[in-house]
Design an enzyme around this catalytic site. Structure first.
Site, short mmCIF file in Angstrom:
data_model
loop_
_atom_site.label_atom_id
_atom_site.label_comp_id
_atom_site.label_asym_id
_atom_site.label_seq_id
_atom_site.Cartn_x
_atom_site.Cartn_y
_atom_site.Cartn_z
N GLU A 172 -2.36 -9.03 4.03
CA GLU A 172 -2.38 -9.50 5.41
C GLU A 172 -3.79 -9.64 5.98
O GLU A 172 -3.98 -10.32 7.00
CB GLU A 172 -1.55 -8.58 6.30
CG GLU A 172 -2.13 -7.18 6.52
CD GLU A 172 -1.75 -6.19 5.44
OE1 GLU A 172 -1.88 -4.97 5.68
OE2 GLU A 172 -1.35 -6.61 4.35
N CYS B 47 0.82 -1.21 0.00
CA CYS B 47 0.00 0.00 0.00
C CYS B 47 0.86 1.27 0.00
O CYS B 47 1.46 1.60 -1.01
CB CYS B 47 -0.98 -0.03 1.16
SG CYS B 47 -2.37 1.11 0.94
N HIS C 97 -3.87 -5.15 0.39
CA HIS C 97 -3.36 -5.64 1.68
C HIS C 97 -3.46 -7.16 1.74
O HIS C 97 -4.53 -7.72 1.98
CB HIS C 97 -4.16 -5.03 2.84
CG HIS C 97 -3.88 -3.59 3.07
ND1 HIS C 97 -2.89 -3.14 3.90
CD2 HIS C 97 -4.46 -2.48 2.53
CE1 HIS C 97 -2.87 -1.81 3.90
NE2 HIS C 97 -3.81 -1.39 3.07
#
Length: 509
Positions: free
Chosen positions: A169, A79, A167
């Site tokens: 994660e 990001c 993202h």
């Protein structure tokens, strides 16, 4: 030597989640602020840049010194990190035509890229940005796109450097864990050898070397963190460890005796100290939440210091500090706002003159439990809900009295025992009751009452950093409400807290 991954934090709400995902892949990692990069990077096999609430286009954009990393270490920029590499390396970042938040699907990804190996077509990813990469950095090669975001992923030729606009994660990126695994194992070739057993072996060896023949004292709370820390220390130094369990008068019902009984047979040298009267006297007429925390902290240190002096030759203080405590005490962009004081972070008064040993300071809560299981600690202790250091003082809104403590202990006991009977306790991260500083009108029999109100709280979480309220069955809540009102004098109303964190905290104070 343990192979490590360095995560540079730019202030993203997801930075800890990156670390958790990396750890879940059995890879050890550490988080540092973007402007506090370790001078010695020799032990780090790869680097990950986090997202950020800042914009790379703004005057206050965060500028890391990546000179020792770019082209020298495998680098994954997420990001803000991906936008930073693009914007300051010959690319271009511009405001998005629309704010790009939420689910998206890959419309293209390079199947020959190591980063996207075993990632299916149209994989769902999670976007969270208001800027977009219009032009890739010099040497940039497109790896993935979505319908709305052309440059969703890229690599830089001549380097093991990769950028992701989404993202990987977060849970909503369905193959995000695979992408992270690809970066760590296929690109960076980091050994996936971070396990509870390896942590125990490494930590015990380090503790033996660090402490030597000196003595350690440790304050037990009965909770997971302090118990695992105590057992780790005991495995390393045996009888050189003395554990002290202080009753501050703010524990749950019968907890003082129950905790002492739990430790019998574990081989630990534990001394119980009932200082409840001292704490309640110190807290008299104090209503401010931070004031209560500070008084409890100071009183604990005074009581603990008096007991520590009875341990001849004590040179170390053991603490159950865990990684979220450490991370929250370090700000990316200057001193952060105090949400609450961490009872494990901040050091000791100079007069105690003890060295600190924190065997769990690099572990997340769920990792502490896995280490505890590796140490064969009883499942009842490992499954215990987190309980705040200041105890019921921060679940009694307003001033503290012995009467209020007893009232809340009874309410809490009915709630927790009810959860266990209903088979709900182990599905919940943390549960408890809060005594509110209000009275409400009620009717009991033919009489009008004007009594206190309690709020029940139950949340699900993995590490306490974020949390969602638990949708408890209505029948259960009805039964517990009736029990509390019928069995605890002074209570005539029960409410249930349905706030998530953020914006609310788990505790009310």
């Amino acid at each position: 030597m343990q192979e490590k991954v360095l995560i540079l934090d730019f202030g993203s709400q997801y930075t800890q989640l990156i670390a958790r995902r990396v750890r879940e892949l059995n890879t050890y990692c550490e988080i540092f602020p973007y402007n506090k990069i370790p001078k010695d990077l020799s032990d780090y096999k790869a680097v990950i840049l986090s997202g950020s609430p800042f914009s790379v286009r703004s005057d206050d954009a965060l500028h890391p010194d990546l000179s020792a990393i770019r082209g020298r270490k495998p680098l994954l920029a997420v990001c803000y990190g991906a936008q930073y590499l693009a914007h300051f390396s010959g690319g271009q970042v511009s405001p998005s035509n629309t704010r790009e938040y939420g689910r998206a699907n890959l419309s293209f990804h390079d199947p020959n890229s190591l980063l996207f190996a075993d990632v299916p077509a149209h994989s769902q990813v999670w976007m969270s940005h208001s800027d977009t990469i219009e032009k890739l950095p010099q040497g940039g090669v497109l790896l993935a796109s979505t319908v709305d975001v052309k440059h969703a992923a890229y690599r830089i030729e001549g380097e093991e450097t990769y950028g992701l606009q989404f993202h990987p994660e977060v849970y909503h990126s369905q193959d995000g864990k695979q992408i992270l695994s690809n970066f760590l194992t296929r690109i960076a070739k980091v050994a996936a050898d971070w396990t509870p057993d390896s942590f125990v072996d490494m930590t015990v060896a380090e503790l033996k070397t660090k402490i030597g023949a000196e003595k350690v004292i440790l304050g037990l709370s009965g909770g997971v963190d302090s118990t695992v820390a105590a057992v780790l220390l005991h495995r390393a130094i045996g009888d050189q460890l003395t554990c002290i369990f202080v009753n501050n008068g703010l524990l749950r019902k019968d907890e003082y005796d129950q905790v002492l009984q739990q430790y019998e047979g574990m081989g630990l040298h534990v001394k119980g100290v009932d200082a409840s009267a001292i704490f309640l006297t110190a807290l008299a007429n104090v209503s401010d939440p931070e004031g209560k925390r500070k008084i409890i902290g100071k009183t604990f240190i005074d009581v603990f210091d008096a007991e520590a002096k009875k341990v001849d030759g004590a040179a170390w203080l053991g603490q159950g500090t865990i990684y979220p405590d450490v991370i929250e005490s370090v700000s990316v962009n200057g001193p952060s706002v105090t949400i609450k004081s961490h009872h494990n972070v901040g050091g000791l008064p100079d007069y105690m003159q003890l060295k600190i040993v924190e065997p769990l300071r690099m572990l997340f809560k769920d990792e502490v439990r896995r280490v505890g299981k590796s140490l064969e600690i009883d499942s009842d202790i490992l499954g215990r809900h987190p309980f705040p250091g200041p105890g019921l003082a921060i679940r009694i809104l307003g001033d503290i009295t012995a009467e209020k403590v007893k009232m809340l202990q009874e309410v809490d006991a009915l709630f927790i025992q009810g959860l266990k009977r209903a088979g709900l306790y182990d599905q919940i991260w943390q549960a408890g009751a809060i005594l509110l500083p209000v009275q409400s009108v009620g009717v009991m029999g033919d009489e009008r009452t004007y009594e206190k109100c309690v709020a029940l709280r139950a949340v699900e979480s993995t590490d306490g950093m974020t949390a969602d309220w638990v949708d408890l069955p209505y029948a259960f809540l009805q039964d517990i409400s009736n029990q509390i009102i019928n069995k605890v004098p002074g209570i005539n109303r029960v409410v249930y807290d349905i706030s998530s964190k953020p914006p609310a905290t788990i505790e009310w104070e």
